[in-house]
Design a protein around this motif. Sequence first.
Motif, short mmCIF file in Angstrom:
data_model
loop_
_atom_site.label_atom_id
_atom_site.label_comp_id
_atom_site.label_asym_id
_atom_site.label_seq_id
_atom_site.Cartn_x
_atom_site.Cartn_y
_atom_site.Cartn_z
N ALA A 60 -33.21 16.43 165.52
CA ALA A 60 -33.09 16.92 164.14
C ALA A 60 -33.39 15.80 163.14
O ALA A 60 -34.07 16.00 162.14
CB ALA A 60 -31.67 17.48 163.91
N ARG A 61 -32.91 14.60 163.43
CA ARG A 61 -33.21 13.45 162.55
C ARG A 61 -34.70 13.14 162.55
O ARG A 61 -35.27 12.79 161.52
CB ARG A 61 -32.47 12.20 163.04
N ASP A 105 -25.45 17.14 172.62
CA ASP A 105 -25.32 17.08 171.17
C ASP A 105 -26.09 15.89 170.61
O ASP A 105 -26.74 15.99 169.56
CB ASP A 105 -23.83 16.95 170.77
N ASP A 106 -26.02 14.77 171.30
CA ASP A 106 -26.73 13.58 170.83
C ASP A 106 -28.24 13.80 170.81
O ASP A 106 -28.93 13.38 169.88
CB ASP A 106 -26.40 12.36 171.71
N THR A 147 -32.01 22.51 161.95
CA THR A 147 -31.11 22.77 163.08
C THR A 147 -31.91 22.71 164.38
O THR A 147 -32.97 23.33 164.49
CB THR A 147 -30.46 24.15 162.94
N ALA A 181 -27.35 20.78 166.80
CA ALA A 181 -26.91 19.94 165.69
C ALA A 181 -27.74 20.30 164.47
O ALA A 181 -28.88 20.74 164.59
CB ALA A 181 -27.08 18.46 166.01
N THR A 182 -27.13 20.10 163.30
CA THR A 182 -27.84 20.36 162.04
C THR A 182 -27.84 19.09 161.18
O THR A 182 -26.81 18.42 161.06
CB THR A 182 -27.16 21.50 161.26
N VAL A 183 -28.98 18.78 160.61
CA VAL A 183 -29.09 17.69 159.64
C VAL A 183 -29.57 18.28 158.33
O VAL A 183 -30.47 19.12 158.30
CB VAL A 183 -30.09 16.61 160.13
N LEU A 202 -29.08 16.01 167.83
CA LEU A 202 -29.02 15.25 166.58
C LEU A 202 -30.23 14.33 166.44
O LEU A 202 -30.83 14.22 165.36
CB LEU A 202 -27.71 14.46 166.54
N ASP A 228 -22.74 11.72 157.60
CA ASP A 228 -23.61 11.15 158.62
C ASP A 228 -24.81 12.03 158.93
O ASP A 228 -25.78 11.57 159.53
CB ASP A 228 -22.83 10.93 159.92
N ARG A 229 -24.73 13.30 158.58
CA ARG A 229 -25.84 14.21 158.89
C ARG A 229 -26.59 14.65 157.65
O ARG A 229 -27.27 15.67 157.64
CB ARG A 229 -25.30 15.43 159.66
#
Lengths: 422, 422
Positions: B321-322, B314-315, B307, B402-404, B318, B247-248
Amino acid sequence: MTSDADTNDGRPAATVEEHLEQLYGSRMMRRQGVTAPLGFRAAGITIGLKPSGKPDLALVFNEGPDLAAAGVFTRNQVKAAPVLWTQEVLKSKQLRAVILNSGGANACTGPGGFQDTHATAEAVAQTLSNWGTQTGAGEVAVCSTGIIGERLPMDKMLAGATEIVHEMGGGLEGGTDAAWAIMTTDTVPKQVALHHPGGWNVGGMAKGAGMMAPSLATMLVVLTTDARVSADMLDLALRRASAMTFDRLDIDGSTSTNDTVLVLSSGASQLEVTQAELDAAVFAVCDDLCSQLQADAEGVTKRCAITVTGARTDDDALAVARSIARDSLVKTALFGSDPNWGRVLAAIGIAPVTIDPDTITVSFNGSVVCENGTGVPGAREVDLSGKTIEVVADLGLGDAQATVRTTDLSHAYVEENSAYTT
Amino acid sequence: MTSDADTNDGRPAATVEEHLEQLYGSRMMRRQGVTAPLGFRAAGITIGLKPSGKPDLALVFNEGPDLAAAGVFTRNQVKAAPVLWTQEVLKSKQLRAVILNSGGANACTGPGGFQDTHATAEAVAQTLSNWGTQTGAGEVAVCSTGIIGERLPMDKMLAGATEIVHEMGGGLEGGTDAAWAIMTTDTVPKQVALHHPGGWNVGGMAKGAGMMAPSLATMLVVLTTDARVSADMLDLALRRASAMTFDRLDIDGSTSTNDTVLVLSSGASQLEVTQAELDAAVFAVCDDLCSQLQADAEGVTKRCAITVTGARTDDDALAVARSIARDSLVKTALFGSDPNWGRVLAAIGIAPVTIDPDTITVSFNGSVVCENGTGVPGAREVDLSGKTIEVVADLGLGDAQATVRTTDLSHAYVEENSAYTT
C-alpha cells in the motif's frame, strides 16, 4: 561529456565525464547510433500505433558474422510480455534482430499479450528468412513502450514487421530513424557512437524520459558493436556499465514493467578486444546515453548530481544518495532554486542506513551549506539558478561514495504525467 | 467521520469511519480541542516568529491533579532539538505543560539549538512557578515546526514564554487559539474533542500539511484527557492509535525531523477507565485528526485511500500500500482523474514484497479495472473526477490487508514546496 567535442586541454580528469572526454574525445559522436558499428542495419517507420502519427516501429538487424548478445531487464516483478519473451530468447546468447515499438507497452495484457509478442518475432523472422537471412523467432528480441494494459493492434504490427525489413534493405543507414521511432514522451532522439582508436566501434540508442529507477526506466536501450567478443564478455561489460550508469539514474523512483537494455555484437570489424577495453567503451556509451536521458527527463528544468561521500560502504552511499534523489521535498526545492539544505538532511535521516546527524556536511555547487549537521552562515544565499545542480553530502563515517543522477520535480512533470492516457 | 454529526441510521458499520460514527456520533466536536477535557488550559499568541505576523506560539497547560503523559516521535535519524529534549523529559512519564512554536523547526541547529530549547522550557517553568504552579523545566515539553536550520530568535521566544502563561491565565478556553498558532502551511486549524458517554473526555489538536510518512509528519499533535489513567496506559493507547492512523497517512514519503505526538492526562474527571475504553477513544480522536490532516495536505485536490487486500501478512499489505501511495506516477494520474491502473501494477511490482503479477485484481471506486493482472473492458472509463478516490488492490495471496491514506500530486504541491524558504 559534450557531443562531438574535439579537444581536451591535458589537465588531469576531475570527473568521470572529463575522464571519458580525455579517453575518447572527438571519437564520441551523437549524430550516429546503432548503425555506426560495421554489420548493423536499422530502420524506423510509422505504422499507426501512435495517435500522433509519428514513427513507432524500429528494427535493428545484425548481419554478422557473429550474433553474440546480452541483456539486462527491469527488476519490477510485473514484467511486460516483450520482457518475458526477450529474457527467454536471450538464453541462447544470440540475437539476429531487435524489433521495438512505441505506442503501447504490451504489459499486463495476459497470455494474449505474450502470444502477440511471439507473433511479432515470428513475423520479423519469417520476413528476414524470405529476404535471404535464415532466422528463427527465437533470435528476435522484442521491446515495447507506451501505455500499460492495452493489447497492440496486431494487424498493424504484423504488416509493419514485414514492411520494416524491406525498409531496412537499402543500406547501412537507418540508426537515426530507429532512434526516432522508439520515442514516447522523449523530446529528442538519443544516440551516440564511439569510434575506438583500435579500429572497432560501439553504437547505441536509448529512449526514456520518466519512470527511471531503481533499476532502469521505461527505458529501452540497444547497443551494438563490431568488436569480436563473446556473449559472456558482452554480458559482463553490460552489467558493469549498467550498474554505474542506468541504475544510478533516478528520476522519480518509479520502475517500468518494460525496461530493457540489449547489446549485440556483429564481429564485423574482425578485431578482438580485451574485456577491459570492451568495459571502458560500453561504459562510455552508456554514460553518454544516460546523460542524454537525464537531460530529457519528463518536465526537467534542472539536472542534479547527488553525491554521497564518507559512507561506511558503497551500498550505504548509494542508498543515501537514492533517498535524497527521490525526496519530493528536496526535488521541489531544487525546482525552485532553493538552497533548502534542511530537506537534504531530513532525507538522509530516513535512508535505510545508520548515520550520525552530527557528522554530516552538505554542499551545493561546491559551497558548504551545512557542517556537522548545522547550517553555516550564508547557506541560504547559494546560487542554484543554473540548469545544473551538484549536491554533495559527506556522512563523515568512512571512505565510500556514490553518485546518483536525478532531476527536479517541476510543474511540467505533474502536467505530463497527469494526462498521459486521457 | 463528519464533524458534529448527530445521527446514525442503525446500519452495520461498513467502514472505520461509520463504526466510529455509530460509537460516538454527536459526541465528536470539531469546534473544541485540547481544552475540552477538564483540567487543561491553553493559549495561542503572536510573538513575531513568522514574517506573516500570524500567531506562532501555543501553550497547553495541565492543571492536574494527574500529570501523566506519553509521546511518540519521528523515526527520522536527524531529530530536531525539541524532539531530543522532549524525549528526554518524557522519561519521567509526567508533563505539566507543552510549549509549541511555528515559524522555525530548531532542527540542525547544533548544541546551541538544544540550549535554546532548554531555555524555552526553563522560561515556561519559571513563569508557571511564579504564577503559583511549582514547575521544573523537566516537566515542560517543547515542539517546534517551520524551516530547518535556523536558530530561533530567543529574545522573542523567552518574552513569549512569559507572555503566553499570563495570556492563558484567564480561563479554560484557548484550545482553538493554540490550534491556530501551530499552523505553518496548513490552511485550517485542526482540532476535535470526544465527549465520552462515560463522562470523561479526550481532546486534541494537530498541524501538518506535508512531509507525512512513513512515521509521522512535520506533524505536531497534542492530545489531552481528563480520564484517570496511568502514563503506561496513555503510552499504550497512543502507540496503538498512531500505528493505525498517523503512521498510515503518507502524503509524500518524506518524514520530518520534528514529528511529535503527545498525550497528557489531568485525571480531573475523577473517572477511571479501562485500557480498551481509552484505546477506542484515543483512536477515534487520532483518526479524526488524521482525516483532517489528509484533507488539508499541501496542494491536495484528491483524498485517496489505498487498500491492499489478499496479502500474506499485514506487513506485506502495508508495504505494498505504501509503494502505491508513494508512487509519483500513480499520484499524478490521480491528480488528472486518470484511471491509469497500469501504474498501480507497476508500483506493486517494485514493492519489497514477493507478489504474483498474475493474481492481482485492482478496483477504482468499486469498479474492477484489472483482473488477474490484465485490464478489463471499460477500465479506462471509470470516473475518478470526484474529490475522493478509493483504490483497492487484491494480491490474491492470502487474507491480510492494510489501508494507507494519501493524496494526489498536484501543481499546487510543487508550487508550495518549491518556494518555501525563498
